[in-house]
Design a protein around this motif. Structure first.
Motif, mmCIF file in Angstrom:
data_model
loop_
_atom_site.group_PDB
_atom_site.id
_atom_site.type_symbol
_atom_site.label_atom_id
_atom_site.label_comp_id
_atom_site.label_asym_id
_atom_site.label_seq_id
_atom_site.Cartn_x
_atom_site.Cartn_y
_atom_site.Cartn_z
ATOM 1 N N HIS A 74 -13.206 6.775 70.466
ATOM 2 C CA HIS A 74 -12.059 5.974 70.604
ATOM 3 C C HIS A 74 -10.780 5.821 71.984
ATOM 4 O O HIS A 74 -10.851 6.135 73.037
ATOM 5 N N SER A 75 -10.633 4.796 71.744
ATOM 6 C CA SER A 75 -10.644 4.504 73.384
ATOM 7 C C SER A 75 -8.360 4.488 72.779
ATOM 8 O O SER A 75 -7.786 3.826 72.048
ATOM 9 N N PHE A 76 -7.492 4.305 73.520
ATOM 10 C CA PHE A 76 -5.868 4.598 73.789
ATOM 11 C C PHE A 76 -5.521 4.243 74.575
ATOM 12 O O PHE A 76 -5.861 4.204 76.194
ATOM 13 N N SER A 77 -4.199 3.221 74.982
ATOM 14 C CA SER A 77 -3.889 3.178 76.298
ATOM 15 C C SER A 77 -2.543 4.153 76.400
ATOM 16 O O SER A 77 -2.009 4.274 77.974
ATOM 17 N N ASP A 78 -2.168 5.039 75.941
ATOM 18 C CA ASP A 78 -1.402 6.319 76.110
ATOM 19 C C ASP A 78 -1.278 6.788 75.684
ATOM 20 O O ASP A 78 -2.290 7.951 74.745
ATOM 21 N N VAL A 79 -1.532 8.146 77.238
ATOM 22 C CA VAL A 79 -2.096 9.678 76.485
ATOM 23 C C VAL A 79 -1.546 10.685 75.741
ATOM 24 O O VAL A 79 -2.406 11.601 75.472
ATOM 25 N N GLN A 80 -0.424 10.513 75.111
ATOM 26 C CA GLN A 80 0.175 11.218 73.960
ATOM 27 C C GLN A 80 -0.238 10.775 72.852
ATOM 28 O O GLN A 80 -0.633 11.732 71.759
ATOM 29 N N ASP A 81 -0.877 9.187 73.083
ATOM 30 C CA ASP A 81 -1.815 9.299 71.276
ATOM 31 C C ASP A 81 -3.400 9.769 71.508
ATOM 32 O O ASP A 81 -3.420 10.100 70.967
ATOM 33 N N ALA A 82 -3.416 9.713 72.689
ATOM 34 C CA ALA A 82 -5.129 10.310 72.994
ATOM 35 C C ALA A 82 -4.682 11.848 72.751
ATOM 36 O O ALA A 82 -5.677 12.364 72.130
#
Length: 168
Positions: A74-82
């Motif tokens: 699972h890949s995210f560019s935003d830490v809060q989304d992660a």
């Protein structure tokens, strides 16, 4: 959700060289597996690439500004989304596993640290930012002696495993 970091580092806060670990301590690898199994692990793209594949019995989350994509990750560019992804999956303890930039960026969110302090001084190109332990409580410590091979060379350096929790 508790946010924890798990990392092994040398005497000068060394954690890696050329995107590889600086030592091989089988007991520390076993410890890492035991602690992180069944949990979400969060890492940067380069750390994931150094591992090469999603680790078994863990949910791999990769932070990448460049839109990283890999099966089983699972890949995210935003830490809060992660973080929100882990929360939505009912994660109780999310583990940050590296690398240096990820540790530094996410350190303000960390509630608990699992630290392996390795008796190592040597060449490195990745470092953990020095930690001020005055705002942390030491909860657990186990010391390990170095292991020598039959020819007297260091097979595994001495190290200390410590668990720290943030003071209230």
């Amino acid at each position: 959700m508790k946010i924890s970091m798990i990392v092994a580092y040398g005497k000068n806060w060394e954690i890696g060289l050329n995107n590889q670990m600086l030592w091989h301590i089988s007991e520390d690898f076993k410890n890492f597996k035991t602690i992180t199994s069944g949990h979400h692990i969060l890492m940067g793209r380069k750390t994931f690439e150094s591992i090469g594949k999603p680790l078994p019995n863990r949910t791999s989350i990769v932070l990448s500004k460049k839109g990283f994509s890999q099966d089983g990750v699972h890949s995210f560019s935003d830490v809060q989304d992660a973080f929100n992804f882990a929360r939505k999956n009912a994660e109780e303890e999310l583990f940050i596993i590296g690398g240096a930039n990820i540790y530094e960026t996410l350190f303000p969110y960390v509630d608990k640290m699992y630290l392996s302090e390795v008796d190592f001084k040597g060449k490195a190109d990745a470092f953990l930012k020095p930690i001020d332990f005055s705002t942390w409580d030491l909860c657990e410590q186990k010391d390990y002696e170095e292991i020598l091979s039959e020819d007297g060379k260091v097979k595994s350096p001495a190290w200390k495993f410590k668990v720290w929790t943030k003071k209230d």
